[in-house]
Enzyme design. Structure first.
Site, PDB file in Angstrom:
ATOM      1  N   GLU B 194     -16.724   9.942   5.091  1.00 33.20           N
ATOM      2  CA  GLU B 194     -16.064  10.462   3.883  1.00 33.20           C
ATOM      3  C   GLU B 194     -17.061  11.060   2.903  1.00 33.20           C
ATOM      4  O   GLU B 194     -18.204  10.630   2.823  1.00 33.20           O
ATOM      5  CB  GLU B 194     -15.238   9.354   3.223  1.00 33.20           C
ATOM      6  CG  GLU B 194     -16.066   8.286   2.521  1.00 33.20           C
ATOM      7  CD  GLU B 194     -15.707   8.165   1.049  1.00 33.20           C
ATOM      8  OE1 GLU B 194     -15.426   9.207   0.419  1.00 33.20           O
ATOM      9  OE2 GLU B 194     -15.721   7.038   0.535  1.00 33.20           O
ATOM     10  N   HIS B 369     -16.335   5.001  -3.928  1.00 32.45           N
ATOM     11  CA  HIS B 369     -16.821   5.912  -2.890  1.00 32.45           C
ATOM     12  C   HIS B 369     -18.346   6.020  -2.924  1.00 32.45           C
ATOM     13  O   HIS B 369     -18.937   6.186  -3.988  1.00 32.45           O
ATOM     14  CB  HIS B 369     -16.220   7.305  -3.080  1.00 32.45           C
ATOM     15  CG  HIS B 369     -14.726   7.344  -2.958  1.00 32.45           C
ATOM     16  ND1 HIS B 369     -14.084   7.407  -1.745  1.00 32.45           N
ATOM     17  CD2 HIS B 369     -13.756   7.298  -3.895  1.00 32.45           C
ATOM     18  CE1 HIS B 369     -12.772   7.418  -1.945  1.00 32.45           C
ATOM     19  NE2 HIS B 369     -12.546   7.352  -3.247  1.00 32.45           N
TER      20      HIS B 369
END
Lengths: 556, 556
Positions: B194, B369
């Site tokens: 990601e 993240h």
């Protein structure tokens, strides 16, 4: 001082909001206006182009207004001028660059020849019947900014305009710190100071820092440099010019507002560009890429501006090519991030090297508005008895008040006002009890103020769920439907998916009409309401949408 | 490995965008799907509720699909599941908390009893015909996240899901670093990782830091604490529970999704709240304010969520009072700043002490993240031959590719793909030449995919300039107008301002119709087009607006 008179201060725009700055100071029968700004609508104001202040109070007191003093040339301080001038003919006072930018607007609206324009400098002294007015220089993200000092019978009122303290400014535009100190030591009754960055601790870096980062990036760039910033940031433009000179690049300007502002700034000598350095867009391809700088509008991701068109390869004569360097020399204003991101993605797809980032992460932008330590410096220099934080949303005014308290202003002497609230000062005592009319006027197309809440509410419904027009023709004589129902929908559902839906809608409409015709009660409103209700319910059950339903009944 | 077969990887959503993540891996006649997310529309998609992936390819290959594996329970990974399940019945594989959140959705859509749900853990091994599948634990802003390892005949493919490396996690949810190292040392053919924070240097701080700041703020709070965060951030919720226990506060939950997620997380033992600690909204006023924490939804400024209603004093039973403390334990996602700011302003107006700020400025939020150093750690652990950056807009994928290169992945082995691009691997050689269908499907009300570009274009025009319906009834026999023109406008201008405008519109319409009736050319389309043209031109000259013009001609 005549004890029966009072000094009054109010905002027609600019507090509890960002934009449409317009403040006023009144003593006896004399009103001076400070700034006349526009505000850009957010996405909830569908189709609105600009918001300007409601000036009902000024209409009511037309004969008292002595002039409009403009602190600087940003849209949120000058954007409403043409619209207001169409209603009130006012003499305008502003510094040379500010006046130059106002003139562009007046020309566009055909108002230039009818307006009295007066150039002021930081050492100008204006004398009206009740007021003397003097000025001091400040720093901001546009040159030629002035703070204003009103010498009234009640005492001195200071309006800062927008400012920061840049002690190493570009082009030697130093702030008048000694003058400010002198004003403060002689005694300030009331300070109005801007609050944009009252939430941010510390001090904003000098514009010169941006120049250093720009120069570095220009030295590293292997091919064309495309750089975008606010056209009005003339100091930054100067630094882009200087970096181009040092790296042996010619300069092309793209975008109408960039060309306009640069032209005015050069005329008024705020910007120095060597002869022969400016080139047309068509000349770019004739030069080696490493000898070209393109300075363009669109740093906020505006979809029709030069940068967006370059990024989508739709600018005639100019192309972004692999290894070109694109610099965003401005941070995205909240609300613009998505548009900016889309452009960055497009530029990367074209192979460009993109320098971007919010805040100080790239060093390509500094704010033009004072941070907390600078706001405290202004408060300390001015030592006001009373304080009104202006130019900001409520939380900014709130934080600015706390800063004022922290440097010694009495809490009870601080007024957080709303647009329309009036602070009266009489015999040195301030109070806030009165209100005058204030509000938003919407400019939409050519219309000013003809779009109201009903129109906006309709647009909102239309935008979310579309609409359905149902036309039925009835014979007056025969008391029956002779044509229709015919249904037309827009913005609702695809016709191909909705044939059975529309059939059912038509059936419901004719049933409703026939029922009422049978009952012999030919009341138009009842008929329309019944159609709306039955079809509305049916469509919501079937689609969970609430389109606007417009029944049209024609009687022959 | 059968040399005539190939391994194929593609995204149906999630690359060149944030949201609607849906990836697939195929070998021979076997397809596994990874995630099935929704995406929230931006303001240009008027009236659209949700965007989901186009699954044409899956329809065409229905019989090959063996299941849907879900990495974690965020909307952009599970939001499309109910809509896809209505079209394709798939077995679902997910960890306990993820499955709990999926079950809530399936219940709402009446799909729970018809769906095969399989619980997986980080040590689960799934065996399909062609694939073995194993998992590893990662950290993120929701518990129970899994990375996926596909053991295919061509080699090992790793999909990270969303992740960060939090080495001091809340509730001992440590990442499986040793397992990741082991996977990497045995050889990874392809890594999909990601890219959300690929633009950010450094590492994201530990969630534990947020806990410390929350606890400090709770100790300082004099009265009620109102704190808002993402309901799914169960670790943060746990830390809010813990801080409440330490400061002797009971806890009230406001907002449907908060209640839903907390209930599931408690059932599955991801969240520990002592017996008797939870109270109803009605009980808040019976306790001393210093003994109350309110945990609510709405940290993104959603206008109908609990926090917005509290801020506008429209929440029944609960009031924000002076000296209450309100904490935003989440940063505003770009696009939400204006709504968040409006709420902060309202809270200050009520006298509350508000703790807010984007990024790490208040210490009340950390990202879930991985930042650049963590992305490099994942790449280094996995040492993949091929790399596909996923989960991000183009510039993020671009930066993630540069990171991969910097840790030794061959540039030619990195594929920046678009949704629908297929990367095929055959005999250990990867290539990207094919495309499969992909795109956005709009969910609007109850309809899925029945809103297309025409409907949206109409909504846009309606939203900006409104519309005008003009109805004219013509007698077939007499060839003349027998009723009308009647004009109805909505979202255009005030009726009171526009009487003369509408009179002129009606005159133009009847002139146009009469001209054509005289010419004996009763062509409906020509008539309608002429009306649209003449009225459109007239209105644009007069108002600078372009409302939608709908001529309706009825023939009797």
């Amino acid at each position: 001082m005549r004890t029966e008179e009072r000094l009054s201060i109010f905002a027609l725009g600019g507090v509890n909001e960002i934009g449409k700055n317009m403040y006023a100071i009144q003593y006896a029968d004399e009103i001076l206006i400070i700034d006349c700004g526009g505000k850009f609508p957010d996405e909830s104001l569908l189709g609105i182009d600009l918001i300007i202040p409601d000036i009902t109070y000024l209409h009511q007191n037309k004969e008292k207004i002595k002039g409009l003093i403009v602190t600087h040339g940003h849209e949120d301080h000058i954007g409403a001028i043409p619209y207001i001038l169409k209603q009130l003919n006012l003499p305008i006072y502003a510094s040379p660059l500010t006046l130059g930018l106002i003139e562009i607007k007046l020309k566009e609206h055909g108002l230039l020849s009818d307006t009295e324009l007066n150039t002021i400098q930081s050492d100008t002294v204006l004398q009206f019947n009740e007021f003397g007015v003097t000025f001091f220089k400040t720093n901001h993200s546009i040159p030629d900014c002035l703070g204003i000092v009103f010498h009234t019978p009640e005492g001195v009122v200071v309006h800062t305009g927008d400012f920061k303290f840049d002690l190493t400014p570009v082009n030697n535009q130093y702030p008048d710190i000694h003058k400010m100190a002198d004003i403060g030591s002689k005694g300030v009754l009331l300070l109005l100071s801007e609050s944009t960055n009252a939430e941010r601790p510390g001090s904003t870096p000098s514009e010169r820092m941006v120049g250093e980062h720009i120069e570095e990036a220009f030295h590293r760039a292997k091919r064309k440099v495309i750089i975008s910033t606010f056209a009005s940031n003339v100091h930054r433009v100067q630094q882009i010019v200087d970096a181009s000179i040092k790296t042996n690049r010619k300069l092309a300007l793209l975008g109408r507002s960039m060309v306009n502002v640069v032209t005015v700034a050069m005329e008024k000598d705020y910007l120095r560009i060597p002869e022969g350095m400016l080139i047309d867009a068509q000349e770019i391809n004739r030069l080696a890429p490493e000898n070209v700088t393109i300075l363009c509008t669109g740093s906020q991701g505006e979809p029709l501006a030069a940068l967006a068109r370059l990024a989508s390869s739709s600018y005639r004569d100019v192309e972004v090519l692999p290894e070109d360097t694109v610099i965003f020399a401005a941070s995205p204003i909240p609300g613009n991030e998505r548009n900016v991101s889309r452009i960055i993605d497009n530029l990367y797809t074209l192979g460009a090297n993109v320098i971007y980032g919010s805040g100080s992460s790239t060093g390509m932008h500094v704010s033009g508005h004072a941070y907390q330590e600078e706001l405290k410096l202004m408060l300390t220099l001015m030592k006001p008895k009373y304080f009104i934080p202006i130019h900001g949303e409520f939380r900014m005014l709130h934080h600015h008040s706390a800063l004022a308290e922290s440097v010694g202003v009495e809490k009870s002497n601080i007024f957080i006002i709303k647009n329309g609230d009036v602070v009266d000062i009489q015999n040195s005592v301030a109070s806030q009890t009165r209100k005058i009319p204030s509000g938003n006027i919407y400019v939409d197309g050519m219309g000013i103020g003809d779009v109201g809440n009903i129109v906006l509410r309709d647009r909102k419904q239309l935008s979310e769920d579309g609409m359905l027009v149902i036309v039925i023709t009835i014979s007056k004589v025969e008391k029956k439907i002779i044509s229709g129902p015919d249904t037309i929908s827009r913005g609702f559902v695809y016709a191909r998916d909705s044939e059975s839906l529309i059939r059912e809608v038509n059936k419901l409409a004719s049933d409703t009409v026939n029922d009422l015709l049978d009952a012999n009660t030919l009341q138009w409103n009842v008929m329309k309401q019944n159609i709306k209700r039955s079809i509305g319910q049916y469509l919501f059950t079937k689609t969970k949408r609430k389109p606007m339903i417009l029944p049209i009944i024609i009687e022959i």
